[in-house]
Structures are given as structure tokens and as C-alpha cells.
Scaffold this motif. Structure first.
Motif, PDB file in Angstrom:
ATOM      1  N   TYR A   1      -8.929  -4.425   5.298  1.00  8.04           N
ATOM      2  CA  TYR A   1      -8.532  -3.174   5.961  1.00  8.04           C
ATOM      3  C   TYR A   1      -8.817  -3.316   7.449  1.00  8.04           C
ATOM      4  O   TYR A   1      -9.836  -3.896   7.849  1.00  8.04           O
TER       5      TYR A   1
ATOM      6  N   LEU B   1      -4.356  -3.629   4.622  1.00 11.66           N
ATOM      7  CA  LEU B   1      -4.156  -2.196   4.827  1.00 11.66           C
ATOM      8  C   LEU B   1      -4.541  -1.867   6.268  1.00 11.66           C
ATOM      9  O   LEU B   1      -5.693  -2.054   6.663  1.00 11.66           O
TER      10      LEU B   1
ATOM     11  N   ARG C   1      -5.236   4.322  -2.272  1.00  3.78           N
ATOM     12  CA  ARG C   1      -5.997   3.778  -1.150  1.00  3.78           C
ATOM     13  C   ARG C   1      -7.484   3.781  -1.499  1.00  3.78           C
ATOM     14  O   ARG C   1      -7.961   4.632  -2.265  1.00  3.78           O
TER      15      ARG C   1
ATOM     16  N   TRP D   1       0.811  -1.217   0.000  1.00  3.35           N
ATOM     17  CA  TRP D   1       0.000   0.000   0.000  1.00  3.35           C
ATOM     18  C   TRP D   1       0.844   1.266   0.000  1.00  3.35           C
ATOM     19  O   TRP D   1       0.314   2.358  -0.140  1.00  3.35           O
TER      20      TRP D   1
ATOM     21  N   SER E   1       0.463   2.500  -3.558  1.00  2.00           N
ATOM     22  CA  SER E   1      -0.803   2.194  -4.231  1.00  2.00           C
ATOM     23  C   SER E   1      -1.900   3.168  -3.827  1.00  2.00           C
ATOM     24  O   SER E   1      -1.914   3.660  -2.694  1.00  2.00           O
TER      25      SER E   1
END
Length: 730
Positions: free
Chosen positions: A476, A522, A331, A326, A329
Motif C-alpha cells: 500500500y 493499492l 480494502r 482493488w 476487492s
């Protein structure tokens, strides 16, 4: 060479693209600081002066020279016990109860690559492309059997130098470390301001700037976390330094626990800046063969104002502190269930919320507090990470699958470090909470803090979390932490002065185990909002919930202060309902979106089910706009174009590294009768180039824009907002 040692002069030189750092081992074996400033190849030993400045400035016994005193000389690692009466980095107590040490040069080593710190977060390198180097200098006190290994990490392309210190007992008796800070900068001359970032819960990281006068100035945290009250970033700068001019030096602590940052101007108008562990409730014994690591400090210097300090820190933290897939990347744009439902939800209601979010173009639904155990309010259930299947209508995996079928990813909220007294975990293991025997514990949010210095506590939490995450479908996790540590007592610690430091090592261990087992997960850090917004947490969580205060007007100031030390990619910023639940203020939805889009973790924090059609259309447009600009927010250079605390317009800008794109944003915060026109002056554009407005094709001279600015329409009401995308015409 970026890193070199001049053996005849005994001078160490560390150079980045724009800066040079120098120190010298003098004829008595003391390590003196020479210089940290604009890049140079010169020997800067001439900056140190010697004179008999009074017998009050004592000299070491074996030196016997009244012109020589550590109370005056600039030092690399000042310690208590050999005549320097300024604030030290190190204070130790010997086995006989006496204080004081005498650290002198023993050895050094230069090597390629950036050092690491096992068990602690630190800047890392990615091989030859970074050309990183490390310097290790060992200082020793033979009487005590004490060694301090000073570690320097050189990241040339980032204009960053890191520091850490390993304090070792290599003798036969116990040594107790009473103060262990990491880094200092000693300036032999200069009139400076000090900039810090203070606040409180829901108003974090507000910039404070003070002239440095004779005496000491300090900020820090005694709370067991870096805190909402003071952030572990400090800037020292020329008194007239601005965003674009003047010298500035910064320190950022790569640590999430209690800290202390100090600036002291001494009797001879010399200035010392230092940072490291807080000494309150800290007393760390080392038995023979043991060591303690003073966590890393990131240092950077700018000869071109505060803006460059921020750019250096942003690049370094975004690219060489944050880790995992992440890091680079986009989000997900998410809806968090908290302000939509609080504790009052079911699985069916969340699925309906997910359907609405999908219709509006969002990417993820996050189920906040209330999904586990007997958790129907904040008085009970923490510690029992067992899904409430009756409430959810099945397992967490079942709910995740239903949300996925709506076209959204799925995330959950956790607060693993805490426990309620009304929980199965506490009833079974009351000794796992930090609490002083015979004393009623201090509660925060009706919860106690679990003793993460204990391996058995960490193992239990890891097993509970894994049992949930192993079900699958969770992409997440919001990792919260909602109180300070007050009762510092571990049932298994032999010395309670170790607990706060060992707690933080335990937290990092738990986070690393979760990251290793779930590398694609994440994790967003949170601590009553911004109470642990620091570089240490960003090593494990690439984004942090910036503040529980989502009021757009307050967020302008919170995000302004945050931007001095942290990249926008790390900023969690959401659009919430109005009137705002904390301030009661109403700000138009458009302005709320513009402010929240200044963060790299954008989303919504409201009940989508009750929105009128017009609001839904605005949200659809915001989500589409954010996807178009997200790469600039995450990767671009950030420019503070105004001060939202004082100016009528809050303005900021993102510019791609190559200058080909720019995004200028503004929110009008004050409107008077027959208002004046406002102009926003961008920076960072390519001189001599032409830029085209994406929305209407209008072309502008970059030089004219950076000279006179871009006019905003004359406002009719507060919180009118503007977002201008510019593309360079090549």
C-alpha cells in the motif's frame, strides 16, 4: 439504436437506458444542441426558435438573416469569434495575434466501444457487456487550419455520456489556445438551481445551492490541483428538485488540476452550464501538427431527483473509472502511524504498534511521514526517498517482514511531487523545482513543487520509488500532495502557459508507470486530505483520503457532500483520537466508528498502545462489524436519508443492488431536554417485501418502513449512534 445519425435531418441521437441526448448540424454548418433529458425517439429540433431579437445579436456574414444569431442559439461547442457573446468553451489566437475562430461541421464517425484519451484518465468500457459506443464529430476553421474533434462516449447501462475535445493545428502557422473547456449544456428554457461543493482544508466538499439568476456564476481552482476549496462536480437542477423528485443534470471533470465550472443565464433567460480547464495561467501554443486534449467530462441526467444522479456517478466511477485488482476487492482495515507517532518513531515502535493492531483484528500498518532521508520534521528531507535505516532498524523490506510476522500487511507514505530546500535532491538539482528566476519562491509547508512536466524529473522519482518498492513487502502507498502551485515557471518550457497542463500530464505519466510496474499495489490518493478528490485521481488511485479532518461531527458533513459525486468505496475514513486534534471535539468511540464505516477504506488514526480495555473491545467489535457490512458499503446503492447540516439526526443507508440487504445508519447530533423520538425513513427496499432485523429477528413491512420510518430510541446524549442491518425475507 443507442447511437444514431439521421442523415436527412443531420441529427445525432445518443440514448442510454433512461436518457436521450440530441444535436443537429444546421443548414449553415453549425452544430446546435437540441436536447438532453428523458429518453425519447422524437426529433426535438422544434425546441429551437428563430426571431429577429435586435441587431445587437449579430449573425455570421454569410448567413445574412437577422433571425439567426449564435448569441441566442443553443450550441454544442461554443467558441469566441462568431457572435456568441456568452462564455465560450474555446478561445484561440492566430499566428497574427488576432482572436477568434469560426468552427463548422466537417465530418463525423460512429464506432463501437468507448474512446480512450492517451495520457489522460477517462471512463473505459469492458467489451460487449457494456455496449459502449463512441461518436466523433470534427469541426473546422479553414482560415486558421484549426480542427476540433468532439468526442462523445455512450455508456448506456450507466446512464452516462462522456465528452472530450481534441484541439488540433492542421495548418501552417502557430495557433495559441487561450481557453479550452470540454463540455457545455445549453438550455433554452428553465428555472434552475446550481449545486456546487466548496470548502477549505479540513472542511471539504460542503454542499452549496443557489438559484440561477441572470449573469454568471462560476467555481474553480487556480491552484494547480482540483483543490480543497472547490470540487470539479457541478449539478444543475430544477429549483424545487429534491433527492427523489425533479430534473437534474451533472458534470464531473475527470482531471486533477486547475479547472473552471460555470453557469450563465443570458438576456433571454436561457442557461448555459459548462466545465473544463481553467484559463488562468493557461496559454497553450500549438505548432503545425500539434494538439491539446480538453480532458473528459462525465455527464448524467435524472428525471427523479438528485439521488439518481449520485447512483449513476457512483456506478460509473466505481466500475468504469477505478481500475485494477482493488477496484472490486475489500480494502484492508488499517492503522496509520501518523497520529500515533507523528515523526517520532522507530522500527521497533512500529512493530509494537503492529502487534497491538493484529490483536485488535486489523489488516495493515501504514508507516506515515518520517521514514526517509533526514526527515525528522516537515522542514527537510522531501525528495530524498532513501530509507533511514538507523531509524527503521534496517531496510524497509526488513521492517515490512517484521510487520508481516505480526500478521499484518505493510504500507508507506510518500509525497513524490514535492521537495524541501534542505534536501540532497534540491542541492543537486535546484532547477527541478517550479520557481521564477530572480523571485523568492512561495513556500507551502516549507516545500517546493517539483516540475513534473520534465521527463528527467519524473524518471528520477520513478527510479527512487522503484528502489524502495522493489525491496518487496510494500502492499500500500499513500500518495500525498500538500501545497498549491504558486510560482508557475519551468526551466525547460518555451511557453510558461503550458506548464500547469503539462505538469498534470506528467503526474498521470508517473502514476501510470508505478501502476504498471506494481499492478497489485493499492495506492491511496491524498492532497492535504481532500485537495485532489476527483475522478481523474480515482483512475489511478481507487481510494482517496477524504479529509485531514477526522472529527466525526465534521465528517458527517464532509462525507455527505462527497457522496453527491463519488462512490463510498473511494472514501478513506478513519477513527481518530479524542479530543480531535483539529476541532478539539470529543465524540464517543462508537459514533466515530459508525461515521468512519460509511467509507470503503476504513481504518484507525490513533495510538492503540494507550487505549483502555473497553476501547479495545469496541474496536474489535467495529472491525468485525465492518467486515460484515463492507460489501454493502463498497457495492451498494447509497441513500442520503437526512441533511446533517440541518437535521437533528444524520442518517444514511446502503442497499444491495438486488434489494436483498440494507444497512441503515444514524447518528444523533442534537439532543434537547425531554427529547422527541426520531424516525429514519429508509428508501430503496423492495416494495411489498418483508425485511428482518439481523440483530433480533424483528420483521418489518418494507412499505411501512418507507412510509413512516424506523424509530430510534429516544436519545439521552448527543452522538448516540445506530446501525441496523435488514435482510429481505424471500
Amino acid at each position: 439504436m443507442p447511437l444514431s445519425y439521421d442523415a436527412p435531418e443531420r441529427i445525432f441521437t445518443l440514448s442510454t437506458e433512461r436518457t436521450t441526448y440530441q444535436m443537429r448540424v444546421d443548414e449553415h454548418g453549425y452544430l446546435l444542441h437540441l436536447y438532453y433529458g428523458a429518453r425519447t425517439s422524437a426529433n426535438t429540433s422544434y425546441l429551437i426558435t428563430y426571431a429577429d431579437r435586435s441587431g445587437m445579436c449579430g449573425c455570421p456574414h454569410d448567413v445574412a438573416d437577422r433571425t439567426y444569431s449564435l448569441d441566442v442559439l443553443p450550441q454544442e461547442y461554443p467558441f469566441q469569434g462568431e457572435g456568441d457573446m456568452r462564455s465560450p468553451l474555446l478561445m484561440v489566437r492566430g499566428d497574427d495575434g488576432t482572436f477568434g475562430c469560426d468552427l463548422r461541421y466537417k465530418s463525423h464517425e460512429l464506432r463501437d466501444g468507448k474512446y480512450g484519451l492517451p495520457g489522460l484518465p477517462a471512463v473505459y468500457d469492458e467489451g460487449q457487456q457494456d455496449a459502449a459506443q463512441s461518436l466523433s464529430i470534427t469541426l473546422a476553421d479553414e482560415r486558421l487550419g484549426l480542427e476540433v474533434e468532439l468526442l462523445y462516449g455512450l455508456m448506456p447501462a450507466y446512464d452516462v455520456i462522456t465528452r472530450a475535445a481534441v484541439i488540433k493545428n492542421v495548418g501552417t502557422g502557430r495557433i495559441t489556445v487561450e481557453k479550452a473547456q470540454t463540455a457545455c449544456l445549453d438550455f433554452v428554457t428553465g428555472d434552475f438551481d446550481v449545486i456546487t461543493f466548496d470548502g477549505r482544508h479540513a472542511m471539504e466538499r460542503r454542499l452549496s445551492r443557489h438559484a440561477v439568476g441572470n449573469g454568471s456564476f462560476s467555481v474553480g481552482s487556480r491552484r494547480g490541483m482540483s483543490s480543497n476549496q472547490y470540487n470539479p462536480v457541478m449539478v444543475l437542477c430544477d429549483g424545487d428538485a429534491t433527492e427523489t423528485s425533479g430534473r437534474a443534470w451533472s458534470m464531473s471533470f475527470v482531471y486533477s488540476g486547475s479547472f473552471l465550472a460555470e453557469v450563465e443565464r443570458d438576456q433571454f433567460e436561457q442557461t448555459r452550464m459548462q466545465m473544463g480547464l481553467a484559463s488562468d495561467l493557461f496559454s497553450y501554443p500549438l505548432e503545425p501538427g500539434e494538439q491539446i486534449v480538453a480532458p473528459e467530462v462525465i455527464m448524467t441526467y435524472s428525471a427523479a431527483g438528485l439521488e439518481r444522479i449520485s447512483h449513476n456517478l457512483h456506478r460509473c466511477i466505481r466500475e468504469r473509472v477505478c481500475r485494477g485488482p482493488w477496484r472490486d476487492s475489500p480494502r484492508p482495515v488499517l492503522i496509520n502511524s501518523w497520529e500515533a507517532c507523528y515523526f517520532d518513531f522507530t522500527g521497533d515502535r512500529l512493530v509494537e504498534l503492529a502487534k497491538k493492531a493484529a490483536d485488535l483484528g486489523l489488516d495493515m500498518l501504514v508507516m506515515d511521514d518520517g521514514w526517509f532521508g533526514a526527515r525528522s520534521d516537515d522542514h527537510r528531507g522531501l525528495g530524498d526517498w532513501v530509507p533511514n535505516m538507523a531509524k527503521l532498524g534496517g531496510t524497509v523490506a526488513d521492517l515490512a517482514r517484521r510487520v508481516n510476522e505480526c500478521g499484518l500487511g505493510f504500507g508507506i507514505w510518500v509525497e513524490p511531487e514535492m521537495v524541501n530546500e534542505d534536501s540532497d535532491l534540491f542541492r543537486e538539482h535546484p532547477d527541478w523545482a517550479l520557481a521564477i528566476p530572480g523571485k523568492d519562491p512561495v513556500l507551502g509547508r516549507d516545500q517546493l513543487v517539483l516540475d513534473l512536466s520534465r521527463a528527467d524529473v519524473r524518471d528520477n522519482l520513478f527510479e527512487q520509488l522503484s528502489a524502495v518498492l522493489d525491496q518487496g513487502g510494500i502492499e500500500y502507498v499513500k500518495w500525498d500532495y500538500n501545497r498549491s502551485i504558486v510560482d508557475v515557471y519551468s526551466r525547460v518550457a518555451t511557453d510558461q502557459g503550458k506548464v500547469l497542463y503539462d505538469y498534470m500530464l506528467g503526474l498521470y505519466d508517473l502514476l501510470e508507470r508505478v501502476r504498471t510496474r506494481y499492478p497489485d499495489l493499492l495506492i491511496e490518493g491524498c492532497s492535504a486530505g481532500g485537495g485532489r478528490f476527483d475522478a481523474g485521481m480515482l483512475y489511478y488511485t481507487p481510494q482517496i483520503w477524504t479529509s485531514d479532518n477526522t472529527d466525526a461531527r465534521n465528517r458527517l458533513e464532509i462525507q455527505y457532500g462527497t457522496s453527491f459525486g463519488y462512490p463510498c468505496s473511494a472514501v478513506g475514513a478513519h477513527v481518530s483520537a479524542c479530543p480531535n486534534e483539529i476541532t478539539g471535539r470529543t465524540v464517543p468511540l462508537g459514533a466515530r466508528g459508525t461515521v468512519a464505516m460509511a467509507g470503503g477504506a476504513f481504518g484507525y488514526e490513533l495510538d492503540l498502545m494507550d487505549l483502555p480495555d473497553r476501547a479495545c473491545e469496541i474496536i474489535r467489535t467495529q472491525v468485525k462489524t465492518y467486515r460484515d457490512i463492507e460489501h454493502l458499503v463498497r457495492e451498494g446503492l447509497f441513500y442520503r436519508l437526512s441533511d446533517p447540516r440541518a437535521d437533528d439526526v444524520a442518517a444514511w443507508e446502503f442497499v444491495s443492488e438486488d434489494g436483498s440487504e440494507a444497512l441503515v445508519c444514524a447518528v444523533v447530533t442534537r439532543v434537547d431536554g425531554y427529547a422527541k423520538a426520531n424516525y429514519v425513513v429508509p428508501r430503496g427496499l423492495t416494495p411489498g417485501a418483508t425485511y428482518r432485523m439481523v440483530s433480533n429477528g424483528t420483521e418489518f413491512s418494507a412499505d411501512a418502513l418507507m412510509d413512516m420510518g424506523l424509530p430510534l430510541t429516544v436519545p439521552n446524549s448527543p452522538y448516540e449512534n445506530f446501525m441496523y442491518r435488514l435482510e429481505r425475507v424471500d
